[in-house]
Structure formats: structure tokens, C-alpha cells
Design an enzyme around this catalytic site. Structure first.
Site, short mmCIF file in Angstrom:
data_model
loop_
_atom_site.label_atom_id
_atom_site.label_comp_id
_atom_site.label_asym_id
_atom_site.label_seq_id
_atom_site.Cartn_x
_atom_site.Cartn_y
_atom_site.Cartn_z
CG ASP A 147 33.16 22.81 -41.45
OD1 ASP A 147 33.20 22.93 -40.22
OD2 ASP A 147 32.12 23.00 -42.10
CE1 TYR A 203 29.16 28.17 -47.15
CE2 TYR A 203 28.51 27.68 -49.41
CZ TYR A 203 29.20 27.34 -48.26
OH TYR A 203 29.92 26.18 -48.23
CB CYS A 216 26.53 18.28 -49.31
SG CYS A 216 27.15 19.91 -49.72
CG HIS A 223 32.52 24.96 -46.43
ND1 HIS A 223 31.24 25.31 -46.12
CD2 HIS A 223 32.96 24.18 -45.42
CE1 HIS A 223 30.89 24.77 -44.96
NE2 HIS A 223 31.95 24.08 -44.52
#
Ligand code: ADP
Ligand code: SF4
Length: 694
Positions: free
Chosen positions: A266, A170, A31, A173
Site C-alpha cells: 500500500d 476495517y 499510523c 493490510h
């Protein structure tokens, strides 16, 4: 310079399904707070990384359907054909520099609040929305699953049409539907998509197959998957559902991009995790699949990267933050310029951009986010325009960066520093618990300055206004920094606190100087809300003191929610035995006690104190600047054309702001910078023609 042969392995080509990466440097999706709102800025930032040698450069999350709208997060978007040209800008920029472009499609499910679209979110089962919005996601039925598969397939085709080489499925997360399907704590279905792990991975399998079928040999299909959630028995674990998922899907995708979930696990800061901290959780994946594996872990040490490959942990050096701090990291290794690598310090100020819905900033790299709008390149800078000599007063992060960048431009620069070492307040900060890596901000700049023959450095040289004028420089940058207030004035207190002028009250600078004797209990008072109060509390506890942490905020180090450290800092304060008092401010300070007032009710409570350390605000050390700037005739007589305060001397702030201020000074020294209009390009919305109503 030639590259060290020990590093040859990092420059081997690696096939990812139908496409080939030119080396092993892989910028994983990350991001950046630009995406759909600032697509040209995002594209330019990614393109620069491709230019810097990364073999694969990916997008951030790219939401692909209006029922999976991630607003207010600013991410990429592929909702319809209309978005394709926008995303094509990034793919084109990346490919122009010989890298592969990857697109991380995301469907958030219960993690997408649909604040823009106002659709009802969908999840494997009915469940409250994750995060900050009230409301619940509804359970998906078979028709919803069929819709979702079709939407993902269509999005993969749009990614192909935009020019991407890799499309992601995906499941990481804890931010996406497919991970929620794998997770036993969210997936309570009783049909063929729930129950045993074989059923819970069914949707992921189908979506991978759909994507492969849709894009054929035009693109690779990668999977990003959280193999470990650090969530105990309920979570996906590397020795449980994480491993089972990889085993079940082993060779189906073209690449595995594996990590630890959630994002705060992460992307841990250096205060809480060492380089390579994910290896124990992901190291087994390569044994389960024959497909290439990407692993991350804030890798900046080249030897560590080599051992990652040679040790069979991963095929690619995955990086988000190291690629932000130095977009040219691969190129520098290839050119044998290891000392030129600007190493990430692991502070997560970059993450703070995304968390605050603004383009990301980086402490180490002042050009990030500025590539397009200001035209700043991380490696290149315009040659000087004129012959002026520049004096930089103060060798903290602002002064060091100004001197370095001015030197790179070819100016004759003199840097004068009052102390006997360069680094300013970072020398003190980086000696505090957990902040050692912050010294990299100084180390890199000092290393670069050594290579610049046109920059002279004078240590132990505290300059006054007369001396500055006597030297006869054309331009003067004053980067003399700041100091912490001792009297608690700041955000909450705008008038003196009664009794605070007594004994046993110390500023953070007093503590960092190491010259004070603390007495128990040490009350650390946090009205700053960043890391300082917590590291001082740790320091005091480490010296055997009893600590009370009082904060005006609802929790300790409140702003560090934005760097994803808050939970860990709060845990650390509990572990050191600190008594934590929240939502209170100082009412009165006595010799042995403090009266606190509740922020909401003004109800008073008393706590015992030995020493008190208010962490509230800093004052700029701007006396030199004011003495110089306030006497224009004297400057004219001395031939000084400009005097400029930069960094903390202008306004104390984050190290990132000081570095950016120093860099900006160097870039704009000889340019006309507009002050009545924005000094950068903007991306404006295109007005829809159907106004006022169709
Ligand atoms: P910033 O974060 O803005 O770079 P710092 O506080 O880290 O600010 O650094 C300021 C530096 O300026 C310190 O190293 C300090 O010793 C130095 N300094 C302050 N006043 C003078 C002065 N009059 N002459 C030379 N150096 C100075
Ligand atoms: Fe690294 Fe900090 Fe830059 Fe993020 S902001 S890339 S953590 S140095």
C-alpha cells in the site's frame, strides 16, 4: 491568490451517508507512533491537518478490545469508556477546524499479539500468529463471533461518544480479523462463515449492519478493504475475491476506502512505485458501488488528483504521506499556491517511526510530531526576537532549512555555499537510481528562499574562519555536511582493516563523483544498512559491472525493514545479478581478493574483487566549525555571539535529521533552550490510586 478553476472539482462537497465532507481531500487512517502513548501529540498533529483544509481526518488503527491488543505497536485505543475522553481530544481538535473525524476500529485477530493483555488471539481458523511472536491464534466458535460483533458494536458507540463522524469497519493490510475471514488462505471454516465468498464476507456484512444499526444517523460507516493482495491465487485479488466482496456489499457501507494490501504494498516508496500506482487495482470499485470511494497513491500532483476524480476512479483523494509532508496541501491548492506545496518524497521515514515504536518523523516536514510537544506549526513560525544578522554556511538540507525558516522569521540571513548549486549531498543522492524524488527536499526549500527578500545567497563561496569572522555576523550556523569514509571504519570495524589502503578502494562519494573507473567484480560492502550500498550496487550493475553485495547484517539494506523496502531491495539485488553475502565482515583486503570473516564463527572465506566500495560511516566536515568555536576570543572580537554546528556537520544522519536540525536551529535561535531537562512537553501517565494493592 485565487484557486485555479481547473481545480474546482476538488473542492466540491461530498456526502458520506449522514455526514458531508467539505471537499475531496481525505486523510486516510495512518499510523504515527503516537496514539495511546502520546495522545495529545497525535490529536494536535491531526488537528493541524484539519486546519490545513483536509475534509476528513482519520485516526490510525484504534484497537477496541483487549483480546485484539496491537502492542507493542503504538496505535489509538478504545477498549473501554476510560479511553473515550482521550480519543475525544482528537475528534474535537479535528472538528474545530471544520473537518470530519474518522475512527478506524481494528481487531487484529492473528495479527494482534496481545503482548500487553496476554489474551489468546482469535482467528477464523487455528493458525500461527503473524509476524514476530511465537504462538498460535485459536479458531473462533459461534460464541466468539457473537462476542466479537458485540465488541465492535460497543466500540462504534464509544467512537460516537468520543465525537467521531465516521467509524470504520476495517478489513485491510492483512492486519485484521475481517480480512482474514474474507481470505481463502486463512478462512478454512466449514460453517456458514467459511467456504464460498458469500460465506466469507458474512462477518463483514454483519459487522457493517451492526455498526449502522448502533450509530444510526449520528455517524457514517466506512469500510476499508484490501481489494488486492498481490498474493496470486491464494490472495484476495481485484479480479477475484476482492471484486466479489465489493459486489456483495456494494451499497451497504457509506464509503469504500480501498487499497492494495499489505502495508508494504500500500505504501510503497518512490524507489519502487510511481504516484498513482494503485489505480490499476482499485479503478473498478466505483463502477460496482454508488457510494463514495477513496483511493490512495502518494498523490501530490494536482492535475493527477483532478484526473482521479474526473476519470471516475475515486471521489476522494486519499492521502497519508502527502498529508504528513504537507498538512496544508488542500489549503494551498485552494489559495492558488501550488508552488508552496511541500511534496512527499516517498522515502517512508515516517513509517520508520511507527516501526521503531517512536513518534513519526518526516523528511520533508520537520514539524510533524512536534505540533503539541514543541508547539511547532507547519506554516507559522514566531517572528524574530531581535535584529541579529545570521550567516548560514552550507546549502545542503540543514543549511537550506535553517536559512528558509530564519528568513520566514524575518531575520536578515546570508547563505554561503561552496558549490555552484544548492542542495549539498542531496544533489548527488538524488541522481542515484530510484532516488530522484529526494530532490524535492531541495527544490521546495530553494523555491521558498527565492520568495524571501531578506535572505541573500552566495554561491561558489567556500568560507574559511577568517572570512566568517570578518563579515561580522551576530550568529553563525555551520552546515558544512559530511563525507563518507573510504577505510571501512564504522559500526563493525573500530580499527583499520589490513590492506584496505590499497588501490581500487572507493568511497560512495568517489562513486557519486563519477570520476572513478570501476573494475569487476565490484564488491559493495554494507555496514551502514540503509539505502546507500544498494543504490550504488544498482548503479554499478547499470553500468554493466558484476556486483558482489557483502553485508555485516542478515540481509541487504537491513534497516530498510523499517521503511518497508527491504524485501523489494533484496529482490532488486537478486534481479541485478548481485552475489549476496550476509553476516560477514572484512578480515583482510588484498589487491585481487578479500578475506571475509563470519560474524558468528570467524570462519574465513575468500572472494575475488576488482573494486571495493565500503559503505560504513561518514565523517562530519566540521573543520570550519571547530576553527570558529575553538577560538572564543576571536569570535568576541568579531562580535559573533554564537556559532552552532547543524545537520551532518554536527553528526551525519538521515536527511530527516538534517532538516529537523536546521529547522530547530531557526526556531530556537533566540530562545533559551533547556539542556538539563527535556526541551519539549511530555505526556506523563496518570498514576492509579490503588497502590500498592487494592
Ligand atoms: P547537510 O545534510 O547537513 O545539510 P550536506 O553535506 O548536504 O549537509 O551539505 C553541506 C553543504 O555545505 C555542501 O553543499 C557543501 O558544498 C557546503 N560547504 C561545505 N563547506 C563549506 C564552506 N566552508 N563554505 C561554504 N559551503 C560549504
Ligand atoms: Fe513522505 Fe518521506 Fe515525509 Fe513519509 S517521511 S511523508 S514518505 S517525505
Amino acid at each position: 491568490m485565487a484557486r485555479d478553476p481547473r481545480y474546482d472539482v476538488l473542492f466540491e462537497e461530498v456526502s458520506i451517508g449522514p455526514v458531508t465532507a467539505r471537499n475531496r481531500f481525505y486523510q486516510v487512517p495512518h499510523c504515527n507512533g503516537m496514539g495511546v502513548h502520546y495522545p495529545s501529540a497525535m490529536a494536535a498533529m491531526r488537528s493541524v491537518k484539519a486546519e490545513g483544509g483536509w475534509a476528513v481526518v482519520c485516526t490510525e488503527e484504534c484497537d477496541f478490545h483487549h483480546t485484539g491488543d496491537v502492542a507493542p505497536a503504538i496505535e489509538a485505543r478504545l477498549w473501554s469508556e476510560q479511553d473515550v475522553p482521550i480519543m475525544a481530544r482528537m475528534a474535537e481538535g479535528v472538528k474545530r477546524h471544520g473537518a470530519l473525524a474518522g475512527c478506524e476500529l481494528v481487531y487484529g485477530g492473528m495479527a494482534s499479539h496481545n503482548l500487553q493483555s496476554r489474551e489468546i488471539a482469535m482467528a477464523p481458523a487455528a493458525i500461527p500468529m503473524q509476524g514476530f511472536a511465537p504462538g498460535q491464534a485459536r479458531a473462533m466458535d459461534k460464541a466468539d463471533i457473537a462476542d466479537f460483533r458485540r465488541w465492535h458494536r460497543q466500540a462504534a458507540l464509544r467512537a460516537r461518544d468520543a465525537g467521531f463522524d465516521i467509524v470504520y469497519v476495517y478489513a485491510g493490510h492483512n492486519l485484521c480479523l475481517m480480512q482474514h475471514f474474507v481470505s481463502r488462505r486463512y478462512n478454512t471454516r466449514t460453517d456458514e462463515y467459511g467456504g464460498p465468498i458469500e460465506n466469507r464476507v458474512r462477518l463483514m456484512r454483519e459487522v457493517i449492519e451492526d455498526a449502522k444499526d448502533a450509530v444510526g444517523d449520528a455517524m457514517a460507516v466506512a469500510v476499508r478493504f484490501a481489494v488486492e493482495e498481490l498474493a496470486g491465487d491464494d490472495g484476495i485479488a481485484a479480479d477475484g475475491d476482492g471484486r466479489a466482496t465489493v459486489e456483495l456489499l456494494a451499497d451497504l457501507p457509506d464509503l469504500w476506502d480501498v487499497n492494495v494490501s499489505e502495508w508494504d504494498n500500500d505504501s510503497q516508496t518512490a524507489r519502487f512505485a510511481e504516484e498513482g500506482y494503485q489505480e490499476p487495482f482499485v479503478g473498478w470499485v466505483k463502477q460496482v458501488t454508488s457510494k463514495p470511494v477513496v483511493a490512495v497513491g502518494r498523490y501530490t500532483s494536482v492535475d493527477r488528483m483532478v484526473s482521479l476524480v474526473n476519470g471516475g476512479v475515486a471521489d476522494f483523494i486519499g492521502a497519508a504521506r502527502p498529508s504528513i509532508a504537507d498538512p496544508f496541501l488542500p489549503r494551498k491548492i485552494e489559495d492558488g499556491r501550488i508552488d508552496d506545496i511541500r511534496e512527499c518524497i516517498g522515502c517512508n521515514i515516517c513509517v520508520g517511526g511507527d516501526y521503531t515504536f517512536a513518534p513519526m518523523r518526516c523528511t520533508q516536514n520537520p514539524t510533524t510530531g512536534e505540533e503539541w510537544r514543541r508547539g511547532w506549526h507547519p506554516e507559522r513560525i514566531e517572528a524574530r526576537n531581535g535584529d541579529g544578522r545570521v550567516l548560514v554556511v552550507g546549502g545542503g538540507p540543514a543549511g537550506l532549512e535553517a536559512a528558509r525558516a530564519l528568513g520566514q522569521r524575518g531575520y536578515a540571513v546570508t547563505l554561503a555555499e561552496a558549490a555552484t548549486e544548492l542542495g549539498g549531498h542531496l544533489n548527488r543522492l538524488s541522481r542515484l537510481p530510484g532516488l530522484a524524488s529526494w530532490a524535492r527536499v531541495v527544490d521546495w526549500r530553494v523555491g521558498q528562499l527565492r520568495e524571501l527578500p531578506n535572505v541573500e545567497i552566495f554561491m561558489d563561496s567556500r568560507l574559511d574562519a577568517d572570512q566568517v569572522r570578518e563579515f561580522g555576523f551576530d550568529r553563525v550556523a555551520v552546515a558544512t555536511g559530511s563525507h563518507w569514509r573510504r577505510d571501512a571504519l564504522g559500526r563493525t570495524h573500530r580499527a583499520p582493516v589490513p590492506g584496505l589502503d590499497g588501490a581500487g578502494v572507493f568511497s560512495p562519494d568517489d562513486i557519486m563523483s563519477g570520476e572513478v573507473a570501476l573494475e569487476d567484480p565490484v564488491v559493495v560492502y554494507d555496514d551502514d544498512h540503509y539505502v546507500m550500498a544498494s543504490v550504488l550496487a544498482e548503479l554499478a550493475a547499470g553500468r554493466g559491472h558484476v556486483v558482489v553485495y557483502v553485508t555485516t547484517a542478515p540481509d541487504v539494506a537491513h534497516w530498510t525493514h523499517n521503511t518497508m523496502e527491504q524485501g523489494r531491495i533484496q529482490a532488486r539485488m537478486i534481479e541485478i545479478g548481485a552475489d549476496i553475502v550476509t553476516n560477514k565482515h572484512l578480515a583482510r583486503v588484498g589487491g585481487k581478493e578479500i578475506e571475509l570473516a563470519c560474524n558468528f564463527t570467524d570462519r574465513r572465506t575468500r572472494i575475488e574483487r576488482g573494486s571495493l566500495v565500503p559503505v560504513t560511516m561518514r565523517d562530519a566536515d566540521d573543520a570550519l566549525y571547530r576553527a570558529l568555536a575553538g577560538d572564543r576570543p576571536a569570535l568576541d572580537a568579531a562580535g559573533v555571539r554564537s556559532v552552532t554546528a547543524i545537520g551532518d556537520c554536527l553528526a551525519p544522519g538521515l536527511v530527516a535529521a538534517a532538516v529537523h536540525g536546521g529547522h530547530r536551529y531557526a526556531r530556537e535561535l533566540d530562545a533559551e533552550t533547556p539542556v538539563d531537562s527535556p526541551p519539549f512537553r511530555r505526556e506523563l501517565v496518570a498514576l492509579s490510586p490503588d497502590w500498592p494493592h487494592p
